[in-house]
Scaffold this motif. Sequence first.
Motif, short mmCIF file in Angstrom:
data_model
loop_
_atom_site.label_atom_id
_atom_site.label_comp_id
_atom_site.label_asym_id
_atom_site.label_seq_id
_atom_site.Cartn_x
_atom_site.Cartn_y
_atom_site.Cartn_z
N THR A 1 -12.75 -0.30 -8.73
CA THR A 1 -12.70 1.09 -8.15
C THR A 1 -11.74 1.86 -9.35
O THR A 1 -12.33 3.07 -9.61
N PHE B 1 -13.31 8.13 -10.46
CA PHE B 1 -12.07 7.80 -9.28
C PHE B 1 -10.90 8.33 -10.10
O PHE B 1 -10.08 9.12 -9.23
N THR C 1 -9.97 12.77 -1.61
CA THR C 1 -10.58 12.54 -0.27
C THR C 1 -12.05 13.07 -0.40
O THR C 1 -13.07 12.36 0.66
N LEU D 1 -14.27 10.01 -2.14
CA LEU D 1 -14.31 8.92 -1.33
C LEU D 1 -15.49 8.90 -0.43
O LEU D 1 -15.97 7.83 -0.07
N VAL E 1 -15.01 0.41 -0.67
CA VAL E 1 -14.41 1.63 -0.01
C VAL E 1 -12.97 1.23 0.38
O VAL E 1 -12.18 2.14 0.25
N SER F 1 -10.62 1.58 -2.55
CA SER F 1 -10.13 2.98 -2.92
C SER F 1 -9.25 3.50 -2.04
O SER F 1 -8.30 4.16 -2.40
N ALA F 2 -9.52 3.38 -0.66
CA ALA F 2 -8.54 3.87 0.35
C ALA F 2 -7.12 3.46 0.21
O ALA F 2 -6.17 4.26 0.33
N SER G 1 -5.58 5.19 -2.61
CA SER G 1 -5.22 6.52 -2.42
C SER G 1 -3.75 6.57 -1.66
O SER G 1 -3.32 7.62 -1.61
#
Length: 287
Positions: free
Chosen positions: A75, A81, A239, A242, A255, A258-259, A262
């Motif tokens: 990521t 990113f 946001t 993603l 995914v 990545s969340a 964040s």
Amino acid sequence: MTLTATRPVTRVAPGRSGARRTGRRWPLTVLLGLVSMLTVSPFLVMLVLALSPPRKPTVPRQWPEQLTFDNFAQTLSAAGFLGWTVNSLIYAGVSVVIILLTASMAGYAFAKKRFPGRDALMWAFLATVMVPFQALLIPMFVLVSDLDGVDTFWGMIVPTLANSQAVFLMRQFIRDLPDELFEAAKVDGASEWRIYWQIVIPLTKPILATLGVFVFLWHWNDFLWPLVIAQSDELRTLTVGLTTLKGDEHPLSLVMASAAISVVPCLLVFALLQRYLVNSIAMTGLK
């Protein structure tokens, strides 16, 4: 000679009262523990998926046999990113600074200044909270488009700066400050700008920190307005970026990694301003 009957004094063991209080509180403690577990469970599932090897998009039913940080490395090495993260930091950081500055100024004016129509103007400004953002989306986009602000940072930031909730919170906090401080400063010859910087700002640090956390979270998690106004890949926020990772070509573990990344800036902001946040809550009940 009059005799008065006296009732025997019952002595309570020192630890008995504490045991009673503890016995009464354990149901509430258990309830809060269960609610906390339900609240944290989505984050735990997210972390488990982020640490799991790439696989089909399913929710884990048991602890994975192997944990790996390859999803986080992949990521962070992705092409867009870091750019999305920087855009989100600019969008949230600049908005926090400007909103805190303008809201504190407006709150000071509405709380301590007297001018015709002050209360009516405040309530009219506060009534804008009842208007849903979806109803303002198209007019805001048309206005920003006429000003050539589409796909620019200022076009994304400026329309979100008129925050009536922030002004109302600052007004309520500054209104409780003693008027004698401001009168003494005026007697000493202090200007309005000096009163604002040396009296209002230092005394409102707790509410400024609390409001800063809320505004940062609002803009960091904002999705609809950045999606509409930022039409190029270079201006995407985190946001919005993603959502492009969802699909068959990206595993669910990537995914979730990545969340999880964040969420880190939000936790850092809360950790840094936690002391002021607790102070503002404690001072709310004091008169």
